[in-house]
Scaffold this motif. Structure first.
Motif, PDB file in Angstrom:
ATOM      1  N   ARG A 101       0.888  -1.083  -0.012  1.00 57.56           N
ATOM      2  CA  ARG A 101       0.130   0.095   0.152  1.00 57.56           C
ATOM      3  C   ARG A 101       1.022   1.352  -0.034  1.00 57.56           C
ATOM      4  NH1 ARG A 101      -5.183   1.531   2.086  1.00 57.56           N
ATOM      5  NH2 ARG A 101      -5.610   3.476   0.749  1.00 57.56           N
ATOM      6  N   LYS A 102       1.915   1.374   0.668  1.00 57.75           N
ATOM      7  CA  LYS A 102       2.801   2.318   0.678  1.00 57.75           C
ATOM      8  C   LYS A 102       3.442   2.736  -0.363  1.00 57.75           C
ATOM      9  CE  LYS A 102       5.938   2.460   4.340  1.00 57.75           C
ATOM     10  NZ  LYS A 102       6.590   1.882   5.305  1.00 57.75           N
ATOM     11  N   ILE A 105       1.080   4.988  -2.497  1.00 56.96           N
ATOM     12  CA  ILE A 105       1.011   6.387  -2.107  1.00 56.96           C
ATOM     13  C   ILE A 105       2.387   6.785  -1.644  1.00 56.96           C
ATOM     14  CG2 ILE A 105      -0.529   7.942  -0.607  1.00 56.96           C
ATOM     15  CD1 ILE A 105      -1.765   5.336   0.355  1.00 56.96           C
ATOM     16  N   ALA A 108       3.755   8.913   1.621  1.00 60.37           N
ATOM     17  CA  ALA A 108       2.782   9.154   2.757  1.00 60.37           C
ATOM     18  C   ALA A 108       3.424   8.915   4.057  1.00 60.37           C
ATOM     19  CB  ALA A 108       1.931   7.821   2.523  1.00 60.37           C
ATOM     20  N   VAL A 110       2.784   7.117   7.485  1.00 64.87           N
ATOM     21  CA  VAL A 110       2.076   6.104   7.958  1.00 64.87           C
ATOM     22  C   VAL A 110       1.709   6.481   9.478  1.00 64.87           C
ATOM     23  CG1 VAL A 110       1.668   3.657   8.172  1.00 64.87           C
ATOM     24  CG2 VAL A 110       2.959   4.625   6.222  1.00 64.87           C
ATOM     25  N   CYS A 112      -0.160   4.651  12.542  1.00 62.21           N
ATOM     26  CA  CYS A 112      -0.586   3.424  12.983  1.00 62.21           C
ATOM     27  C   CYS A 112      -1.338   3.430  14.158  1.00 62.21           C
ATOM     28  CB  CYS A 112       0.439   2.369  12.816  1.00 62.21           C
ATOM     29  SG  CYS A 112       1.616   2.333  14.046  1.00 62.21           S
ATOM     30  N   SER A 124       5.887   1.914  10.062  1.00 64.45           N
ATOM     31  CA  SER A 124       5.034   3.258  10.322  1.00 64.45           C
ATOM     32  C   SER A 124       5.738   4.233  10.658  1.00 64.45           C
ATOM     33  CB  SER A 124       3.941   2.950  11.346  1.00 64.45           C
ATOM     34  OG  SER A 124       2.973   1.880  10.872  1.00 64.45           O
ATOM     35  N   LEU A 147      -1.518   8.122   5.432  1.00 63.50           N
ATOM     36  CA  LEU A 147      -2.069   6.778   5.293  1.00 63.50           C
ATOM     37  C   LEU A 147      -2.643   6.169   6.952  1.00 63.50           C
ATOM     38  CD1 LEU A 147      -3.084   4.012   3.957  1.00 63.50           C
ATOM     39  CD2 LEU A 147      -0.627   3.330   4.122  1.00 63.50           C
ATOM     40  N   ILE A 149      -3.875   3.655   9.281  1.00 59.76           N
ATOM     41  CA  ILE A 149      -4.037   1.973   9.567  1.00 59.76           C
ATOM     42  C   ILE A 149      -4.284   1.566  10.961  1.00 59.76           C
ATOM     43  CG2 ILE A 149      -2.470   1.179   7.492  1.00 59.76           C
ATOM     44  CD1 ILE A 149      -0.296   0.583   9.356  1.00 59.76           C
ATOM     45  N   GLU A 152     -10.684   1.654  10.050  1.00 58.60           N
ATOM     46  CA  GLU A 152     -11.124   2.819   9.030  1.00 58.60           C
ATOM     47  C   GLU A 152     -12.170   3.859   9.663  1.00 58.60           C
ATOM     48  OE1 GLU A 152     -13.222   0.671   5.943  1.00 58.60           O
ATOM     49  OE2 GLU A 152     -13.380   2.301   4.739  1.00 58.60           O
ATOM     50  N   HIS A 167      -5.768   8.698   3.843  1.00 54.87           N
ATOM     51  CA  HIS A 167      -5.811   7.356   3.073  1.00 54.87           C
ATOM     52  C   HIS A 167      -6.533   6.481   3.995  1.00 54.87           C
ATOM     53  CE1 HIS A 167      -4.450   8.804  -0.823  1.00 54.87           C
ATOM     54  NE2 HIS A 167      -3.842   9.501  -0.390  1.00 54.87           N
ATOM     55  N   TRP A 169      -7.675   2.648   5.545  1.00 60.92           N
ATOM     56  CA  TRP A 169      -7.413   0.857   5.411  1.00 60.92           C
ATOM     57  C   TRP A 169      -8.854   0.325   5.924  1.00 60.92           C
ATOM     58  CZ3 TRP A 169      -2.698  -1.419   4.150  1.00 60.92           C
ATOM     59  CH2 TRP A 169      -2.486  -2.604   4.503  1.00 60.92           C
TER      60      TRP A 169
END
Ligand code: 13P
Ligand code: SF4
Length: 304
Positions: A101-102, A105, A108, A110, A112, A124, A147, A149, A152, A167, A169
């Motif tokens: 996924r990274k 994007i 990004a 990340v 977490c 992350s 992003l 994670i 959601e 973004h 997950w």
């Protein structure tokens, strides 16, 4: 009753002997919360794990929480009395899937959720809990995509609160996922004067019905400080023990009897006792993962 009293006394005695501290999440069984030195939310528990001078940490919670304690306090023995107590949401993101996924994007940041494995934290940039997610995302540079994670619902809530595009997950807590708007509406009809307290792991339709959205500790603080006398609680049942203890003159109604996390209930006094006797089962994190995961956790603790 007698057994609970006997085990609790034994645990208190062993705890001193072992120079151990017992940390418990608010979703644990009431009798487990009662023998803990500290009861709190994921953020409070990480902060306690980082600063304790005990030699042994007994973590009454789930695997990712004990892992975070092992990352923050590598010289301590970290015990997870029921080693199979995991978090299904944490298992919804793997290192491999995250790396893929990274790539999609580029650049990004990340973020977490703390409900992730140590290996995912190592991949992350910064951790967050439900108590500080909005603050963490707001602190990030605006010129880089974010992003979030794996939760959601929390990610979407943070996007709304911060006005940032995030973004997401496809992860969720399968305990909070069992609660629907119709459950909350029915509870509100039965208790028209109650305020609705919602954990941000809930579905957006439930969050929309909230009078307050907060982490577990945040909900307890809100109830303590509020003038209201009745509350509908949209999170795991274990929290009722703390609500009733900390606000004995107020009424709390669980929005649905489905709000029980089996993993959080897997730790019993017997298992805590056995863990203190045997100093097993232990949770450890390999050094190469630990170092990188620590950076994500420390960045979070610095902002909080
Ligand atoms: P908090 O206690 O941080 O609000 O987290 C809730 C949760 O689901 C922990 O697993
Ligand atoms: Fe995981 Fe949800 Fe259980 Fe917390 S309540 S441990 S997020 S499954």
């Amino acid at each position: 009753e007698d057994k609970i009293r006997y085990l609790s006394e034994e645990i208190k005695r062993l705890k001193k002997e072992r120079r151990a501290v017992i940390l418990s999440h608010v979703y644990q069984r009431p009798e487990v919360q009662e023998i803990a030195d500290f009861v709190g939310d994921s953020l409070g528990l990480s902060q306690q794990a980082a600063k304790t001078d005990a030699e042994v940490i007994v973590f009454c919670g789930v695997h990712f929480m004990a892992e975070s304690a092992a990352i923050l306090s590598p010289d301590k023995i970290v015990l997870l009395p029921e080693i199979k107590a995991g978090c299904p949401m944490a298992d919804m993101v793997t290192v491999e899937a995250l790396r893929e996924r990274k790539k999609e994007i580029p650049g990004a940041t990340v973020v977490c959720y703390v409900n992730t494995s140590a290996a995912v934290k190592a991949e992350s940039d910064v951790c967050c809990t439900s108590a500080n997610a909005v603050k963490i995302v707001s602190s990030l540079p605006e010129d880089r995509p974010v992003l979030f994670i794996p939760d959601e619902n929390l990610g979407q809530y943070v996007a709304r609160q911060t006005g940032r595009k995030i973004h997401l997950w496809e992860g969720y807590c399968n305990t909070h996922d069992k609660l629907f708007a119709e459950d909350v509406l029915a509870a509100r009809e039965a208790h028209p004067n109650a305020l609705v307290l919602v954990h941000p792991e809930c579905r957006p339709e439930v969050i929309d019905l909230a009078d307050a959205v907060a982490s577990t500790t945040g909900m307890i603080r809100f109830a303590r400080e509020s003038d209201a006398r009745e509350f509908i609680v949209c999170t795991e049942a274990g929290i009722l023990h703390q609500f009733r203890k900390q606000c004995p003159d107020k009424e709390f109604y669980l929005a649905s009897d489905k709000l029980i996390c089996p993993n959080m209930k897997a730790t019993t006094l017997e298992k805590v006792h056995r863990a203190l006797v045997t100093l097993e089962p232990r949770v450890t994190v390999p050094p190469e993962i630990r170092e990188r995961a620590l950076r994500s956790l420390e960045r979070m603790l610095a902002v909080t």
